[in-house]
Design a protein around this motif. Structure first.
Motif, PDB file in Angstrom:
ATOM      1  N   ARG A  90       0.830  -1.210   0.000  1.00 34.92           N
ATOM      2  CA  ARG A  90       0.000   0.000   0.000  1.00 34.92           C
ATOM      3  C   ARG A  90       0.859   1.253   0.000  1.00 34.92           C
ATOM      4  NH1 ARG A  90      -4.780   1.973  -1.467  1.00 34.92           N
ATOM      5  NH2 ARG A  90      -5.485   3.572  -0.043  1.00 34.92           N
ATOM      6  N   ILE A  91       1.962   1.221   0.725  1.00 36.74           N
ATOM      7  CA  ILE A  91       2.846   2.377   0.800  1.00 36.74           C
ATOM      8  C   ILE A  91       3.564   2.604  -0.522  1.00 36.74           C
ATOM      9  CG2 ILE A  91       4.968   3.243   1.890  1.00 36.74           C
ATOM     10  CD1 ILE A  91       4.001   1.912   4.470  1.00 36.74           C
ATOM     11  N   THR A  92       3.998   1.545  -1.179  1.00 33.03           N
ATOM     12  CA  THR A  92       4.792   1.688  -2.393  1.00 33.03           C
ATOM     13  C   THR A  92       3.954   1.836  -3.654  1.00 33.03           C
ATOM     14  OG1 THR A  92       4.946  -0.714  -2.645  1.00 33.03           O
ATOM     15  CG2 THR A  92       6.707   0.382  -1.427  1.00 33.03           C
ATOM     16  N   THR A  93       2.644   1.694  -3.580  1.00 34.10           N
ATOM     17  CA  THR A  93       1.797   1.880  -4.753  1.00 34.10           C
ATOM     18  C   THR A  93       1.744   3.365  -5.096  1.00 34.10           C
ATOM     19  OG1 THR A  93       0.432  -0.003  -4.136  1.00 34.10           O
ATOM     20  CG2 THR A  93      -0.532   1.558  -5.672  1.00 34.10           C
ATOM     21  N   PRO A  94       2.038   3.722  -6.363  1.00 31.91           N
ATOM     22  CA  PRO A  94       2.029   5.145  -6.704  1.00 31.91           C
ATOM     23  C   PRO A  94       0.619   5.721  -6.676  1.00 31.91           C
ATOM     24  CG  PRO A  94       2.372   3.830  -8.665  1.00 31.91           C
ATOM     25  CD  PRO A  94       2.406   2.890  -7.497  1.00 31.91           C
ATOM     26  N   GLU A  95       0.543   7.000  -6.402  1.00 31.54           N
ATOM     27  CA  GLU A  95      -0.734   7.695  -6.375  1.00 31.54           C
ATOM     28  C   GLU A  95      -1.274   7.786  -7.808  1.00 31.54           C
ATOM     29  OE1 GLU A  95      -2.303  12.146  -5.127  1.00 31.54           O
ATOM     30  OE2 GLU A  95      -0.327  11.478  -4.525  1.00 31.54           O
ATOM     31  N   PRO A  96      -2.551   7.537  -8.028  1.00 31.22           N
ATOM     32  CA  PRO A  96      -3.077   7.603  -9.391  1.00 31.22           C
ATOM     33  C   PRO A  96      -2.993   9.030  -9.947  1.00 31.22           C
ATOM     34  CG  PRO A  96      -4.847   7.196  -7.813  1.00 31.22           C
ATOM     35  CD  PRO A  96      -3.564   7.153  -7.057  1.00 31.22           C
ATOM     36  N   SER A  97      -2.739   9.127 -11.241  1.00 31.99           N
ATOM     37  CA  SER A  97      -2.644  10.437 -11.890  1.00 31.99           C
ATOM     38  C   SER A  97      -4.015  11.089 -11.958  1.00 31.99           C
ATOM     39  CB  SER A  97      -2.084  10.283 -13.301  1.00 31.99           C
ATOM     40  OG  SER A  97      -0.783   9.777 -13.268  1.00 31.99           O
ATOM     41  N   GLU A  98      -4.015  12.403 -11.794  1.00 33.16           N
ATOM     42  CA  GLU A  98      -5.272  13.154 -11.829  1.00 33.16           C
ATOM     43  C   GLU A  98      -5.049  14.475 -12.548  1.00 33.16           C
ATOM     44  OE1 GLU A  98      -8.593  15.001  -8.791  1.00 33.16           O
ATOM     45  OE2 GLU A  98      -7.034  13.690  -8.020  1.00 33.16           O
ATOM     46  N   ASN A 128      -1.115  15.782 -11.244  1.00 37.40           N
ATOM     47  CA  ASN A 128      -0.402  15.649  -9.975  1.00 37.40           C
ATOM     48  C   ASN A 128       0.870  14.814 -10.125  1.00 37.40           C
ATOM     49  OD1 ASN A 128      -1.811  13.269 -10.384  1.00 37.40           O
ATOM     50  ND2 ASN A 128      -2.276  12.975  -8.225  1.00 37.40           N
ATOM     51  N   ASN A 129       0.899  13.874 -11.075  1.00 38.72           N
ATOM     52  CA  ASN A 129       2.120  13.137 -11.421  1.00 38.72           C
ATOM     53  C   ASN A 129       2.011  12.685 -12.876  1.00 38.72           C
ATOM     54  OD1 ASN A 129       0.516  10.790 -11.363  1.00 38.72           O
ATOM     55  ND2 ASN A 129       1.081  10.357  -9.260  1.00 38.72           N
ATOM     56  N   ALA A 140      -5.628  13.794 -30.846  1.00 36.96           N
ATOM     57  CA  ALA A 140      -6.280  13.043 -29.766  1.00 36.96           C
ATOM     58  C   ALA A 140      -5.211  12.505 -28.826  1.00 36.96           C
ATOM     59  CB  ALA A 140      -7.104  11.893 -30.337  1.00 36.96           C
ATOM     60  N   LEU A 141      -5.371  12.772 -27.543  1.00 35.11           N
ATOM     61  CA  LEU A 141      -4.445  12.293 -26.507  1.00 35.11           C
ATOM     62  C   LEU A 141      -5.239  11.518 -25.465  1.00 35.11           C
ATOM     63  CD1 LEU A 141      -2.431  15.583 -25.990  1.00 35.11           C
ATOM     64  CD2 LEU A 141      -1.704  13.599 -27.269  1.00 35.11           C
ATOM     65  N   LEU A 142      -4.790  10.320 -25.176  1.00 36.94           N
ATOM     66  CA  LEU A 142      -5.447   9.477 -24.176  1.00 36.94           C
ATOM     67  C   LEU A 142      -4.518   9.359 -22.977  1.00 36.94           C
ATOM     68  CD1 LEU A 142      -7.815   7.608 -23.405  1.00 36.94           C
ATOM     69  CD2 LEU A 142      -6.525   5.745 -24.433  1.00 36.94           C
ATOM     70  N   PHE A 143      -5.004   9.798 -21.810  1.00 37.72           N
ATOM     71  CA  PHE A 143      -4.242   9.750 -20.573  1.00 37.72           C
ATOM     72  C   PHE A 143      -4.825   8.681 -19.669  1.00 37.72           C
ATOM     73  CE2 PHE A 143      -4.527  14.244 -21.840  1.00 37.72           C
ATOM     74  CZ  PHE A 143      -3.192  14.518 -22.048  1.00 37.72           C
ATOM     75  N   GLN A 144      -3.969   7.921 -18.999  1.00 38.41           N
ATOM     76  CA  GLN A 144      -4.434   7.022 -17.946  1.00 38.41           C
ATOM     77  C   GLN A 144      -4.452   7.837 -16.664  1.00 38.41           C
ATOM     78  OE1 GLN A 144      -2.164   3.429 -17.754  1.00 38.41           O
ATOM     79  NE2 GLN A 144      -3.149   2.580 -19.567  1.00 38.41           N
ATOM     80  N   ALA A 145      -5.553   8.559 -16.490  1.00 37.34           N
ATOM     81  CA  ALA A 145      -5.678   9.462 -15.351  1.00 37.34           C
ATOM     82  C   ALA A 145      -7.151   9.651 -15.024  1.00 37.34           C
ATOM     83  CB  ALA A 145      -5.039  10.807 -15.673  1.00 37.34           C
ATOM     84  N   LYS A 146      -7.378  10.254 -13.867  1.00 36.19           N
ATOM     85  CA  LYS A 146      -8.729  10.620 -13.460  1.00 36.19           C
ATOM     86  C   LYS A 146      -8.887  12.116 -13.655  1.00 36.19           C
ATOM     87  CE  LYS A 146      -8.338   9.256  -9.253  1.00 36.19           C
ATOM     88  NZ  LYS A 146      -8.578   8.913  -7.848  1.00 36.19           N
ATOM     89  N   TRP A 170       3.091  17.584 -12.899  1.00 34.34           N
ATOM     90  CA  TRP A 170       3.459  17.247 -14.272  1.00 34.34           C
ATOM     91  C   TRP A 170       2.729  18.200 -15.219  1.00 34.34           C
ATOM     92  CZ3 TRP A 170       7.256  14.536 -16.139  1.00 34.34           C
ATOM     93  CH2 TRP A 170       7.256  14.202 -17.481  1.00 34.34           C
ATOM     94  N   ARG A 171       3.513  18.838 -16.090  1.00 37.18           N
ATOM     95  CA  ARG A 171       2.983  19.810 -17.043  1.00 37.18           C
ATOM     96  C   ARG A 171       3.125  19.237 -18.441  1.00 37.18           C
ATOM     97  NH1 ARG A 171       5.069  24.150 -20.252  1.00 37.18           N
ATOM     98  NH2 ARG A 171       3.672  25.947 -20.224  1.00 37.18           N
ATOM     99  N   LEU A 172       2.012  19.122 -19.143  1.00 34.23           N
ATOM    100  CA  LEU A 172       2.022  18.639 -20.523  1.00 34.23           C
ATOM    101  C   LEU A 172       1.560  19.770 -21.421  1.00 34.23           C
ATOM    102  CD1 LEU A 172       2.315  16.029 -22.347  1.00 34.23           C
ATOM    103  CD2 LEU A 172      -0.164  16.142 -22.412  1.00 34.23           C
TER     104      LEU A 172
END
Length: 146
Positions: free
Chosen positions: A43-51, A67-68, A82-88, A137-139
């Motif tokens: 749980r500690i080492t799981t990265p925070e989901p991108s948002e 956020n990351n 078209a850009l697809l991000f794995q993020a919320k 993170w800036r895109l």
């Protein structure tokens, strides 16, 4: 056979087990403890989901802040970008100016994450680059007419 006494161990009564019954309990406790520690470490080492935090419009470009770093897949399809991000994130839309002409952009939710599309009346080309700025993170998506 009179009775079940353990005089010479030849009777039908089984011998009493003189071993301690604590060993299975100790092994079970260690296994349970190890599993709990492993779950906590995981749980500690799981990265925070991108948002997706915000979208900014610049002159001829669109900047998305996360956020990351999200996983990204981008394509130019029939003159649209078209850009697809794995993020919320939440659905948004807007316009930006490119050479005094309108370009519509829209972020929508899909089953694989967030889909950012940029569409104009004429074919577009896009280049995107990301970098880390102030722990975010800036895109930046730069657009050009074809």
């Amino acid at each position: 056979m009179h009775g079940s006494a353990d005089k010479d161990e030849r009777h039908s009564t089984p011998q009493t087990d003189r071993r301690s019954k604590l060993m299975p309990r100790v092994m079970g406790s260690l296994a349970l403890f190890g599993m709990m520690v492993g779950l906590m470490i995981g749980r500690i080492t799981t990265p925070e989901p991108s948002e997706l935090q915000q979208v900014e419009v610049l002159d001829g470009a669109l900047v998305a802040w996360f956020n990351n770093e999200p996983k990204l897949h981008g394509e130019i399809i029939d003159g649209s970008v078209a850009l697809l991000f794995q993020a919320k994130g939440k659905a948004q839309k807007g316009q930006l100016k490119l050479n005094d002409r309108d370009v519509n952009w829209r972020v929508r939710l899909s089953d694989k994450g967030l889909l950012l599309t940029l569409v104009a009346a004429r074919p577009l080309r896009g280049e995107w680059a990301g970098s880390e700025v102030d722990d975010r993170w800036r895109l930046e998506v730069r657009l050009q007419e074809q």
